[in-house]
Design an enzyme around this catalytic site. Structure first.
Site: not given
Length: 357
Positions: A24-25, A183, A231, A327
């Site tokens: 994942s980013p 965002y 996303r 993570r």
């Protein structure tokens, strides 16, 4: 029909993934003038050595005002292409694919480095004037942005298109538009933030317009063989009639599918800090499952995916097409190799590391 599992290949347009495990980013806050360096090639390259099928970059800002911090990576100028060419070449040598996530943080930008607390920086203190759909701050301690003019919106769409062109030139296999996490695109499609009265505000169709138009323009300039992903935040996690809900995401996903989007990553939130009691293993997977079931589009699942059996079940049960992990990859760059051993799968291991597996 063969039973799918975590190590089943997946073809999206002309991109073939060797497995369904995705990095994942993850923002690294380690770029200089938007350029990536040694940290990034080791960080991303080690996950490719570790067996990931697809590696998605951290959010790459499409212009300087779209950054989160001064240390964000970007694709807003041609000088930023070369570093990604080097990284992509190495990742490809490991049999993995790469996707560039392009983004604009809107009013969640102009913050200090994480070592300094990610605090909002005023223009007087080295930050910049942030802009958004409306002059509404996402939450406390964030900047109060200036409302974007239509002329500025047109410029941002062009910046996304140019960033996509640079991603192609840099050798990426796919592009992901970041339209979640509070965002800029999310600041337009959610009624919580968007208070506009023009063609980019008000109705559902108007609020998704910026994302739809930008997606159409990007799809038109990248190769037809190249996958385009988006996303989104599937829900706002707010008990408010104006909040974005999963039903909205299903409609949006259907529209994006019609205009050439190949996969939706179903994340959530972005305007509030989620209570930890609502975070548990696979807690966001149902969003991907619902979007996939209702629209038929490919989906990527996120949300506290940390175990091999857990990730395998997501794929085998058809809840999603990709297991996207953040993570756990920070803790274990070689998660796919360890997962293969746990699940009894035979996978290629770099000869340099075979003695350990």
């Amino acid at each position: 029909m063969a039973t799918l599992n975590l190590f089943s290949p997946l073809q999206i347009r002309d991109m073939v993934l060797k497995n369904r495990i995705v990095v994942s980013p993850m923002q690294q806050f380690s770029a200089v003038n938007g350029k990536v360096g040694h940290w990034h090639i080791v960080h991303l390259g080690s996950r490719a050595v570790g067996g990931a099928g697809l590696i998605i970059t951290e959010s790459l800002a499409v212009n300087k005002e779209g950054r989160s911090t001064h240390y964000d990576a970007g694709l807003w100028n041609d000088a930023q292409i070369a570093g990604w060419r080097t990284i992509n070449k190495f990742i490809h040598q490991q049999g993995a694919k790469t996707a560039a996530q392009i983004a604009h943080f809107g009013s969640k930008g102009s913050r200090s480095h994480p070592n300094d607390g990610l605090q909002y920086l005023t223009p007087e203190n080295g930050g910049w004037l942030t802009k958004s759909s409306s002059a509404v701050a996402p939450f406390n301690n964030m900047s109060l942005p200036k409302e974007l003019s239509v002329k500025e919106i047109v410029k941002i769409k062009k910046d996304f298109v140019n960033a996509a062109k640079r991603a192609v030139a840099a050798g990426f296999d796919a592009i992901e538009i970041h339209a979640g996490h509070g965002y800029l695109f999310h600041q337009f499609y959610s009624n919580i933030i968007n208070h506009r009265l023009d063609g980019y505000g008000g109705s559902f169709e108007n609020r998704i317009r910026l994302l739809v138009e930008t997606t159409e323009e990007i799809r038109a300039v990248i190769p037809q063989t190249m996958p385009l992903m988006v996303r989104i935040s599937a829900v706002d996690y707010l008990d408010d009639d104006k909040a974005w809900k999963i039903e909205d995401s299903i409609v949006l996903a259907g529209i994006l599918k019609q205009i050439g989007v190949d996969l939706i990553t179903a994340s959530a939130g972005g305007f509030v800090f989620l209570d930890k009691s609502r975070v548990f293993p696979s807690y966001q997977v149902p969003f991907a499952e619902k979007i996939k079931a209702e629209t038929g589009i490919l989906t990527g699942a996120v949300g506290a995916i940390t175990e091999a059996a857990q990730a395998d079940e997501i794929i085998a049960s058809g809840k999603a097409d990709l297991a996207i992990m953040a993570r756990e990859f920070l803790r274990d760059p070689y998660f796919p190799l360890h997962a293969a051993k746990i699940l009894g799968e035979n996978v290629d291991i770099p000869f340099q590391y075979k003695r350990a597996f």
